[in-house]
Design an enzyme around this catalytic site. Structure first.
Site, PDB file in Angstrom:
ATOM      1  N   SER A   1     -56.213  -1.505  -3.357  1.00 32.77           N
ATOM      2  CA  SER A   1     -55.807  -1.965  -4.682  1.00 32.77           C
ATOM      3  C   SER A   1     -55.757  -0.775  -5.620  1.00 32.77           C
ATOM      4  O   SER A   1     -56.598   0.122  -5.552  1.00 32.77           O
ATOM      5  CB  SER A   1     -56.799  -3.011  -5.218  1.00 32.77           C
ATOM      6  OG  SER A   1     -56.607  -3.250  -6.598  1.00 32.77           O
TER       7      SER A   1
ATOM      8  N   ARG B   1     -37.460   0.271   4.505  1.00 35.89           N
ATOM      9  CA  ARG B   1     -38.917   0.177   4.652  1.00 35.89           C
ATOM     10  C   ARG B   1     -39.397  -0.444   5.964  1.00 35.89           C
ATOM     11  O   ARG B   1     -40.462  -0.080   6.459  1.00 35.89           O
ATOM     12  CB  ARG B   1     -39.504  -0.654   3.501  1.00 35.89           C
ATOM     13  CG  ARG B   1     -39.400  -0.025   2.137  1.00 35.89           C
ATOM     14  CD  ARG B   1     -39.957  -0.964   1.067  1.00 35.89           C
ATOM     15  NE  ARG B   1     -41.375  -1.237   1.248  1.00 35.89           N
ATOM     16  CZ  ARG B   1     -42.361  -0.481   0.738  1.00 35.89           C
ATOM     17  NH1 ARG B   1     -42.061   0.599   0.049  1.00 35.89           N
ATOM     18  NH2 ARG B   1     -43.624  -0.811   0.925  1.00 35.89           N
TER      19      ARG B   1
ATOM     20  N   THR C   1      -5.936 -10.740  18.498  1.00 30.72           N
ATOM     21  CA  THR C   1      -6.137 -11.046  17.084  1.00 30.72           C
ATOM     22  C   THR C   1      -7.427 -10.375  16.644  1.00 30.72           C
ATOM     23  O   THR C   1      -8.193  -9.874  17.478  1.00 30.72           O
ATOM     24  CB  THR C   1      -6.188 -12.573  16.857  1.00 30.72           C
ATOM     25  OG1 THR C   1      -6.183 -12.841  15.457  1.00 30.72           O
ATOM     26  CG2 THR C   1      -7.423 -13.178  17.479  1.00 30.72           C
TER      27      THR C   1
ATOM     28  N   HIS D   1     -58.838 -28.869   9.283  1.00 30.88           N
ATOM     29  CA  HIS D   1     -58.659 -29.028   7.828  1.00 30.88           C
ATOM     30  C   HIS D   1     -59.296 -27.863   7.067  1.00 30.88           C
ATOM     31  O   HIS D   1     -59.629 -28.002   5.896  1.00 30.88           O
ATOM     32  CB  HIS D   1     -59.244 -30.357   7.334  1.00 30.88           C
ATOM     33  CG  HIS D   1     -58.900 -31.525   8.205  1.00 30.88           C
ATOM     34  ND1 HIS D   1     -57.701 -32.188   8.115  1.00 30.88           N
ATOM     35  CD2 HIS D   1     -59.591 -32.127   9.213  1.00 30.88           C
ATOM     36  CE1 HIS D   1     -57.666 -33.159   9.014  1.00 30.88           C
ATOM     37  NE2 HIS D   1     -58.791 -33.145   9.694  1.00 30.88           N
TER      38      HIS D   1
END
Length: 471
Positions: free
Chosen positions: A281, A12, A103, A151
């Site tokens: 929606s 996705r 290796t 805030h």
């Protein structure tokens, strides 16, 4: 119909480029290129390997028989030796000298470093695209006043463009960190089972200069200028920590920006792109959800949490080598790169299509501006002969009353309340004349211009590839 699990990052979110980069084909091709480079360097430095054997290996870099390798791995339980076997089947004359002196980590670790470097370079370009989009946005709205928040409560005015530079500054920091990681990335080289190069000391009959030249040639073939000065069997896993920290930092910046946009979209001031036929929606047809920014936040959370894998792995390495890093790294590194890629692609889409609802921004500014401007109003009233302390108390009382009215559903009538006080000595029209939003944004416009002038040389120097995104 798919009947097996597939990572959503692959199906996705991530780009075709990143999916190909971390594909089995690319990984094993890189291993074979490393085996070719080793054989070539050993041939040139006098070991009993012929030019013909090197050429045969070169001819069979891409034609990988994964079925053969899988069958062999089932027998020997070793993925690298399974691919040594499959490569030897494809290039039989070179089968006997393949992997000479090496290796497994020669191909696995060097291969990973090569792929990670390419992924970082790609992400750098994607990050620059986001910064370019935001630079255009910041320039356009550098002087557009908007309500600032501390805030998440109304505070002094800023500008829309200034806020964008806060996002840019975070991303610029990520760019600097990414460049640091790229600039300090080193190659492992071919160092043997415990990093001592003992096998090559034997092969080159004690000639240490040939060992150094072997590593220099292999590193140079893959455009690395340095190898790690010392190592065990693997490259230091602290390198992975640097990489994942860098990717996590991108997630942090992306989350902050996307979350800001989500908050502003709630207030209808700013909106991410929304297509003509997009559905917000399944139940509420009127919805216009910030799904891209929500996805950015969701993926960024995952990206930030993935960064914990690298320090846990780096801290748990035993002496010269332990294998409990392998399975973790197979997941955490590629998935983090795919996730960072997805986040940046979404950020490109959002930053390139941000929509400012200027009338709502202005309405919000003017709703709160009488409160923000009270200090300026007080200064003007003092100039006209008023008593500062008395005026301060009037402003405090009238502000509380106006706020209470607004909380009860009324409009802001602060100016009319102040004008009704003879101590202020100004009419409502005179007070209104002092409420020009541009007078309350401080140096925002100049700060945007200064920031953009500092970052534009980097953006203009970047050569970016075009990418498309289906979101």
């Amino acid at each position: 119909m798919n009947d097996r699990y597939e990572s959503p990052l692959a199906s996705r979110y991530a780009s075709s480029y990143m999916l190909e980069l971390f594909s089995p084909q690319k990984r094993i091709e890189t291993w074979r290129r490393l085996w070719v480079a080793l054989a070539r360097a050993e041939h040139e430095l006098g070991l009993p390997i012929t030019a013909g054997q090197v050429k045969e290996l070169e001819k069979h870099i891409t034609d990988i028989d994964f079925a053969c390798a899988a069958a062999r791995e089932k027998e020997v339980r070793h993925d690298v030796m399974a691919h040594v076997y499959a490569y030897g089947k494809a290039a039989p004359s070179a089968a006997g000298i393949l992997h000479l002196g090496a290796t497994s980590c020669y191909v696995t670790d060097n291969g990973d470093l090569i792929l990670y470097r390419e992924a970082l370079r790609y992400l750098r370009g994607e990050l620059l695209k986001v910064l370019k989009n935001l630079a255009v946005f910041a320039e356009r709205y550098k002087a557009t006043p908007t309500l600032g928040y501390t805030h998440y409560q109304p505070a002094q005015l800023v500008t829309v463009g200034k806020r964008a530079t806060l996002w840019m500054q975070d991303l610029q920091s990520d760019l600097e960190e990414l460049d640091f990681v790229l600039g300090t990335l080193r190659f492992l080289g071919c160092r043997g089972t415990t990093g001592t190069e003992a096998s090559f000391l034997e092969l080159f009959e004690g000639d240490e200069t040939k060992i150094d030249e072997l590593n220099r040639r292999i590193a140079a073939e893959f455009d690395f200028t340095e190898c790690f000065p010392v190592c065990g069997q693997t490259y230091p896993r602290k390198t992975d920590s640097r990489i994942l920290n860098c990717l996590s930092a991108i997630g942090q910046s992306a989350y902050r920006m996307a979350q800001d946009i989500r908050l502003l979209q709630h207030d209808r001031q700013l909106e991410e792109p929304f297509e003509e036929k997009q559905i917000g929606s399944s139940a509420m047809a009127y919805k216009r959800n910030p799904m891209r920014c929500e996805r950015i936040c969701s993926l960024s959370r995952y990206l930030m949490t993935e960064a914990i894998n690298a320090p846990l792995t780096a801290s748990a390495q035993w002496l010269e080598r332990t294998l409990d890093d392998s399975a973790n790294r197979r997941l955490s590194l590629p998935e983090s790169f795919l996730c960072a890629d997805a986040v940046l692609r979404l950020l490109q889409n959002v930053s390139g299509g941000l929509h400012v609802n200027e009338k709502i921004v202005d309405k919000t500014v003017r709703e709160y501006l009488p409160f923000i401007a009270t200090e300026n109003l007080l200064m003007e009233a003092v100039k006209r002969g008023g008593d500062r302390q008395q005026l301060h108390e009037i402003i405090r009382r009238c502000s509380m009353e106006a706020t209470a009215r607004m909380k009860d559903g009324g409009d802001c009538d602060l100016l009319s309340r102040l004008a009704a006080c003879p101590e202020f000595g100004m009419s409502e029209a005179e007070l209104e004349a002092l409420l020009e939003p541009c007078n309350y944004t401080g140096r925002c416009e100049q700060q945007v211009e200064a920031f953009l002038s500092s970052i534009l040389p980097v953006l203009n120097a970047a050569v970016l590839t075009e990418t498309t995104l289906d979101v």
